[in-house]
Write a protein that holds these residues in place. Structure first.
Motif, PDB file in Angstrom:
ATOM      1  N   ALA A 217      62.235  47.026  28.321  1.00  0.00           N
ATOM      2  CA  ALA A 217      63.211  45.939  28.146  1.00  0.00           C
ATOM      3  C   ALA A 217      62.629  44.587  28.527  1.00  0.00           C
ATOM      4  N   THR A 218      61.659  44.578  29.429  1.00  0.00           N
ATOM      5  CA  THR A 218      61.104  43.310  29.902  1.00  0.00           C
ATOM      6  C   THR A 218      59.707  43.033  29.351  1.00  0.00           C
ATOM      7  N   ALA A 219      59.216  43.904  28.489  1.00  0.00           N
ATOM      8  CA  ALA A 219      57.830  43.770  28.008  1.00  0.00           C
ATOM      9  C   ALA A 219      57.654  42.511  27.181  1.00  0.00           C
ATOM     10  N   GLY A 220      56.600  41.785  27.491  1.00  0.00           N
ATOM     11  CA  GLY A 220      56.212  40.638  26.689  1.00  0.00           C
ATOM     12  C   GLY A 220      54.773  40.803  26.244  1.00  0.00           C
ATOM     13  N   PRO A 221      54.183  39.806  25.620  1.00  0.00           N
ATOM     14  CA  PRO A 221      52.784  39.907  25.225  1.00  0.00           C
ATOM     15  C   PRO A 221      51.909  40.224  26.440  1.00  0.00           C
ATOM     16  N   SER A 222      51.121  41.261  26.325  1.00  0.00           N
ATOM     17  CA  SER A 222      50.288  41.692  27.444  1.00  0.00           C
ATOM     18  C   SER A 222      48.972  42.221  26.894  1.00  0.00           C
ATOM     19  N   PRO A 223      48.019  41.327  26.626  1.00  0.00           N
ATOM     20  CA  PRO A 223      46.754  41.761  26.026  1.00  0.00           C
ATOM     21  C   PRO A 223      46.000  42.714  26.944  1.00  0.00           C
ATOM     22  N   LEU A 224      45.294  43.647  26.319  1.00  0.00           N
ATOM     23  CA  LEU A 224      44.478  44.586  27.070  1.00  0.00           C
ATOM     24  C   LEU A 224      43.235  43.854  27.570  1.00  0.00           C
ATOM     25  N   ILE A 225      43.063  43.819  28.884  1.00  0.00           N
ATOM     26  CA  ILE A 225      41.945  43.082  29.465  1.00  0.00           C
ATOM     27  C   ILE A 225      41.194  43.987  30.436  1.00  0.00           C
ATOM     28  N   SER A 226      40.027  43.502  30.845  1.00  0.00           N
ATOM     29  CA  SER A 226      39.244  44.242  31.825  1.00  0.00           C
ATOM     30  C   SER A 226      39.963  44.261  33.166  1.00  0.00           C
ATOM     31  N   ASP A 227      39.704  45.312  33.933  1.00  0.00           N
ATOM     32  CA  ASP A 227      40.364  45.461  35.226  1.00  0.00           C
ATOM     33  C   ASP A 227      39.430  46.231  36.144  1.00  0.00           C
ATOM     34  N   GLU A 228      39.611  46.057  37.427  1.00  0.00           N
ATOM     35  CA  GLU A 228      38.883  46.858  38.408  1.00  0.00           C
ATOM     36  C   GLU A 228      39.834  47.913  38.941  1.00  0.00           C
ATOM     37  N   LYS A 229      39.420  49.164  38.825  1.00  0.00           N
ATOM     38  CA  LYS A 229      40.272  50.264  39.235  1.00  0.00           C
ATOM     39  C   LYS A 229      39.542  51.128  40.261  1.00  0.00           C
ATOM     40  N   THR A 230      40.313  51.742  41.128  1.00  0.00           N
ATOM     41  CA  THR A 230      39.775  52.682  42.102  1.00  0.00           C
ATOM     42  C   THR A 230      40.396  54.043  41.857  1.00  0.00           C
ATOM     43  N   VAL A 231      39.548  55.008  41.515  1.00  0.00           N
ATOM     44  CA  VAL A 231      39.971  56.374  41.271  1.00  0.00           C
ATOM     45  C   VAL A 231      39.668  57.203  42.511  1.00  0.00           C
ATOM     46  N   THR A 232      40.651  57.915  43.025  1.00  0.00           N
ATOM     47  CA  THR A 232      40.426  58.794  44.164  1.00  0.00           C
ATOM     48  C   THR A 232      40.026  60.169  43.646  1.00  0.00           C
ATOM     49  N   HIS A 233      38.743  60.485  43.831  1.00  0.00           N
ATOM     50  CA  HIS A 233      38.189  61.740  43.313  1.00  0.00           C
ATOM     51  C   HIS A 233      38.195  62.792  44.426  1.00  0.00           C
ATOM     52  N   PRO A 234      38.536  64.042  44.110  1.00  0.00           N
ATOM     53  CA  PRO A 234      38.635  65.060  45.161  1.00  0.00           C
ATOM     54  C   PRO A 234      37.309  65.408  45.834  1.00  0.00           C
ATOM     55  N   GLU A 235      36.177  65.076  45.199  1.00  0.00           N
ATOM     56  CA  GLU A 235      34.886  65.453  45.773  1.00  0.00           C
ATOM     57  C   GLU A 235      34.108  64.272  46.341  1.00  0.00           C
ATOM     58  N   VAL A 236      34.180  63.116  45.694  1.00  0.00           N
ATOM     59  CA  VAL A 236      33.381  61.969  46.160  1.00  0.00           C
ATOM     60  C   VAL A 236      34.239  60.876  46.774  1.00  0.00           C
ATOM     61  N   GLY A 237      35.538  61.065  46.812  1.00  0.00           N
ATOM     62  CA  GLY A 237      36.418  60.053  47.381  1.00  0.00           C
ATOM     63  C   GLY A 237      36.698  58.915  46.419  1.00  0.00           C
ATOM     64  N   ASP A 238      36.933  57.735  46.969  1.00  0.00           N
ATOM     65  CA  ASP A 238      37.278  56.580  46.133  1.00  0.00           C
ATOM     66  C   ASP A 238      36.058  56.104  45.342  1.00  0.00           C
ATOM     67  N   VAL A 239      36.266  55.891  44.046  1.00  0.00           N
ATOM     68  CA  VAL A 239      35.239  55.334  43.162  1.00  0.00           C
ATOM     69  C   VAL A 239      35.825  54.083  42.523  1.00  0.00           C
ATOM     70  N   THR A 240      35.268  52.932  42.824  1.00  0.00           N
ATOM     71  CA  THR A 240      35.760  51.677  42.266  1.00  0.00           C
ATOM     72  C   THR A 240      34.894  51.302  41.067  1.00  0.00           C
ATOM     73  N   VAL A 241      35.534  51.107  39.937  1.00  0.00           N
ATOM     74  CA  VAL A 241      34.819  50.895  38.677  1.00  0.00           C
ATOM     75  C   VAL A 241      35.465  49.755  37.897  1.00  0.00           C
ATOM     76  N   ASP A 242      34.673  49.158  37.019  1.00  0.00           N
ATOM     77  CA  ASP A 242      35.208  48.198  36.061  1.00  0.00           C
ATOM     78  C   ASP A 242      35.721  48.982  34.857  1.00  0.00           C
ATOM     79  N   CYS A 243      36.967  48.779  34.517  1.00  0.00           N
ATOM     80  CA  CYS A 243      37.572  49.434  33.359  1.00  0.00           C
ATOM     81  C   CYS A 243      37.687  48.412  32.239  1.00  0.00           C
ATOM     82  N   ASP A 244      37.030  48.704  31.131  1.00  0.00           N
ATOM     83  CA  ASP A 244      37.077  47.819  29.968  1.00  0.00           C
ATOM     84  C   ASP A 244      37.678  48.561  28.786  1.00  0.00           C
ATOM     85  N   VAL A 245      38.512  47.876  28.033  1.00  0.00           N
ATOM     86  CA  VAL A 245      39.138  48.443  26.841  1.00  0.00           C
ATOM     87  C   VAL A 245      38.590  47.707  25.634  1.00  0.00           C
TER      88      VAL A 245
END
Length: 288
Positions: A217-245
């Motif tokens: 209901a509130t969605a407006g223009p929201s282009p897909l952009i690069s982001d920095e994400k942290t994935v919590t992996h069960p074996e290596v713990g937190d992995v911080t990566v650049d996510c690009d689309v």
């Protein structure tokens, strides 16, 4: 279904596909050019026995999902894809519908980037191709039932799809990822008004998920952009990566990649995952 023609086409196109273009390493033990039946089965998410029966004309009436998976695994171009659909007694995908076809050039490019976690999504955010590094970082999406293998089900659904998604944090904020996906999906719905499956996906979540409905209901223009994400992996713990689309002009696909700066602790964690991911087995691709 013309079983003889269907099987002959699969065999012909399997024989012509260089394993290197599918992400496999050619060895001296390779008996003949082309993709092995076992490799095709793995890429398409099918059993080797079923692929053999299809090629021999003993299995009839393959589903749309099966034929789509084989076309992607064999890296067929659109005219060839349509020919295989017709040989199976099925209508090829129609214009005006979200296309899950991944062009051969895109597959070859993705297959050569085996050290990078890559997932390829259709416009409706169905996951249609991924590699072993995607498995290593996020888990194997094949545990998710085929109709639910979408980012929307992972974010707003229940069951295997919701359980699949590992803890994920974004520097843009806790809601940024979900709101971007919903905003993009709303734009996609406007581009594909005749796609009944897309309409059913949206209608179902607008009814079942208050969070999805609020964001819709509130969605407006929201282009897909690069982001920095942290994935919590069960074996290596937190992995911080650049996510690009990355988008594919003319194909309406989204290629999602995860990378880390060379020499960083996060790159070391990805390297460790790469070693344990069994890259020699080649990429993984499944129908969705």
């Amino acid at each position: 279904m013309n079983a003889v023609t269907f099987g002959a086409l699969v065999r012909r196109w399997r024989d012509r596909l260089d394993p290197a273009d599918a992400g496999f390493t050619r060895t001296a033990k390779s008996r003949a050019p082309g993709l092995r039946r076992e490799e095709l089965a793995g890429l398409a998410g099918l059993s080797v026995e079923y692929v053999l029966r299809l090629e021999q004309g003993r299995a009839t009436n393959p589903s749309t999902q099966v034929v789509a998976a084989i076309t992607r695994a064999l890296q067929l171009r659109r005219p060839e894809r349509d020919q295989l659909f017709r040989a199976a007694g099925l209508l090829p995908p129609q214009d005006g519908m979200v296309d899950h076809h991944v062009p051969p050039g895109v597959q070859r490019l993705a297959a050569r980037l085996g050290d990078v976690p890559i997932g390829i999504f259709a416009a409706d955010w169905s996951l249609v191709w991924w590699n072993q590094m995607w498995n290593a970082l996020h888990g194997d999406p094949s545990v998710i039932p085929q109709p639910e293998r979408t980012i929307v089900h992972m974010l707003f659904g229940t069951g295997p799809a919701a359980a699949y998604l590992r803890p994920l944090r974004s520097t843009a904020g806790p809601e940024a990822f979900a709101s971007t996906i919903v905003a993009d999906l709303r734009e996609v719905s406007e581009r594909y008004p005749a796609d009944a499956r897309l309409a059913a996906l949206v209608a179902g979540f607008r009814q079942s998920s208050p969070e999805f409905e609020r964001l819709w209901a509130t969605a407006g223009p929201s282009p897909l952009i690069s982001d920095e994400k942290t994935v919590t992996h069960p074996e290596v713990g937190d992995v911080t990566v650049d996510c690009d689309v990355l988008t594919v002009p003319g194909a309406d696909l989204r290629i999602v990649t995860y990378t880390a700066a060379a020499g960083s602790p996060d790159a070391d964690k990805l390297d460790w995952l790469r070693v344990t991911a069994g890259q020699s087995y080649g990429p993984v691709a499944r129908t969705n």
